[in-house]
Design a protein around this motif. Sequence first.
Motif, PDB file in Angstrom:
ATOM      1  N   PRO A  99       0.828  -1.210   0.000  1.00  0.00           N
ATOM      2  CA  PRO A  99       0.000   0.000   0.000  1.00  0.00           C
ATOM      3  C   PRO A  99       0.860   1.257   0.000  1.00  0.00           C
ATOM      4  O   PRO A  99       2.020   1.232   0.415  1.00  0.00           O
ATOM      5  N   GLU A 100       0.293   2.337  -0.473  1.00  0.00           N
ATOM      6  CA  GLU A 100       1.021   3.598  -0.506  1.00  0.00           C
ATOM      7  C   GLU A 100       1.022   4.246   0.876  1.00  0.00           C
ATOM      8  O   GLU A 100       0.005   4.267   1.558  1.00  0.00           O
ATOM      9  N   PHE A 101       2.162   4.741   1.273  1.00  0.00           N
ATOM     10  CA  PHE A 101       2.303   5.421   2.551  1.00  0.00           C
ATOM     11  C   PHE A 101       2.686   6.874   2.296  1.00  0.00           C
ATOM     12  O   PHE A 101       3.565   7.158   1.476  1.00  0.00           O
ATOM     13  N   LYS A 102       2.033   7.776   3.007  1.00  0.00           N
ATOM     14  CA  LYS A 102       2.342   9.186   2.843  1.00  0.00           C
ATOM     15  C   LYS A 102       3.625   9.529   3.601  1.00  0.00           C
ATOM     16  O   LYS A 102       3.895   8.998   4.670  1.00  0.00           O
ATOM     17  N   LEU A 103       4.378  10.434   3.024  1.00  0.00           N
ATOM     18  CA  LEU A 103       5.575  10.920   3.695  1.00  0.00           C
ATOM     19  C   LEU A 103       5.174  11.917   4.783  1.00  0.00           C
ATOM     20  O   LEU A 103       4.138  12.570   4.708  1.00  0.00           O
ATOM     21  N   THR A 162      17.076   8.695 -10.140  1.00  0.00           N
ATOM     22  CA  THR A 162      15.719   8.880  -9.631  1.00  0.00           C
ATOM     23  C   THR A 162      15.759   8.633  -8.131  1.00  0.00           C
ATOM     24  O   THR A 162      16.208   7.578  -7.681  1.00  0.00           O
ATOM     25  N   ILE A 163      15.293   9.604  -7.376  1.00  0.00           N
ATOM     26  CA  ILE A 163      15.328   9.519  -5.913  1.00  0.00           C
ATOM     27  C   ILE A 163      13.919   9.277  -5.395  1.00  0.00           C
ATOM     28  O   ILE A 163      12.982   9.992  -5.741  1.00  0.00           O
ATOM     29  N   THR A 164      13.769   8.263  -4.553  1.00  0.00           N
ATOM     30  CA  THR A 164      12.492   7.979  -3.912  1.00  0.00           C
ATOM     31  C   THR A 164      12.676   7.995  -2.413  1.00  0.00           C
ATOM     32  O   THR A 164      13.499   7.256  -1.863  1.00  0.00           O
ATOM     33  N   LEU A 165      11.933   8.875  -1.742  1.00  0.00           N
ATOM     34  CA  LEU A 165      11.916   8.877  -0.282  1.00  0.00           C
ATOM     35  C   LEU A 165      10.869   7.896   0.206  1.00  0.00           C
ATOM     36  O   LEU A 165       9.761   7.857  -0.336  1.00  0.00           O
TER      37      LEU A 165
END
Length: 208
Positions: free
Chosen positions: A29-33, A120-123
């Motif tokens: 699932p997607e998690f918000k930063l 490409t940077i992903t936090l």
Amino acid sequence: MKLIKQVLLYFFIVLFLVNCDNKDDILVPEFKLSKADELDSNEYQIYSLILNEKFTASNDLVINQKTSKSVSFTVSFATNYIQPLKTEFPNLDTTIFTTLVESNVLAYNLDNKFTTSTKTITLVSSEELQYLFNSNDVNQGWSDFNKKYPNSNGIIKMSRVGFSSDKSQAIVAVEHYYGSLGADGLLIYLIKEQNNWRIIKTINPWVS
């Protein structure tokens, strides 16, 4: 009509079995930063330099949004490496170790302000990492991570940067995790010349 029902029944059985076989392919699932904290622009310049020069094996980098919070870790760095670095670099401002420790008493949330021309940077949030690695099976956690980030080289975690008072010297700790038994730490000393940061020394204090 009976044949059609049999065909449909067979189709649904096959579909069910395929879904069961692919249960490990369920998307994370997607998690918000979290809301990013305010950091000095020099820190993002240093982070960007390190990502470009020290992580060349992959162009897709995954970074833990939360910085390191480990006072004893940075204190041990200071104890073990301050004198060797001072011997090698007499102009070393040793106060950078003090500010390194002070800056990492708390953890901070990074923003995606990295400057990279080819990467490409992903936090990722701490909540997402906890979700992925929430079981005792670390290998399964890495399997799930690699499914979501197939082109990454693992997880990078930064400390806050320790600066000299005039912001001409800096030191930062970087942790790199890439497998259940694969990780290493870097301690990186930098100086600023003509408004540009340059890596002077990289120490590899630990490897797992």
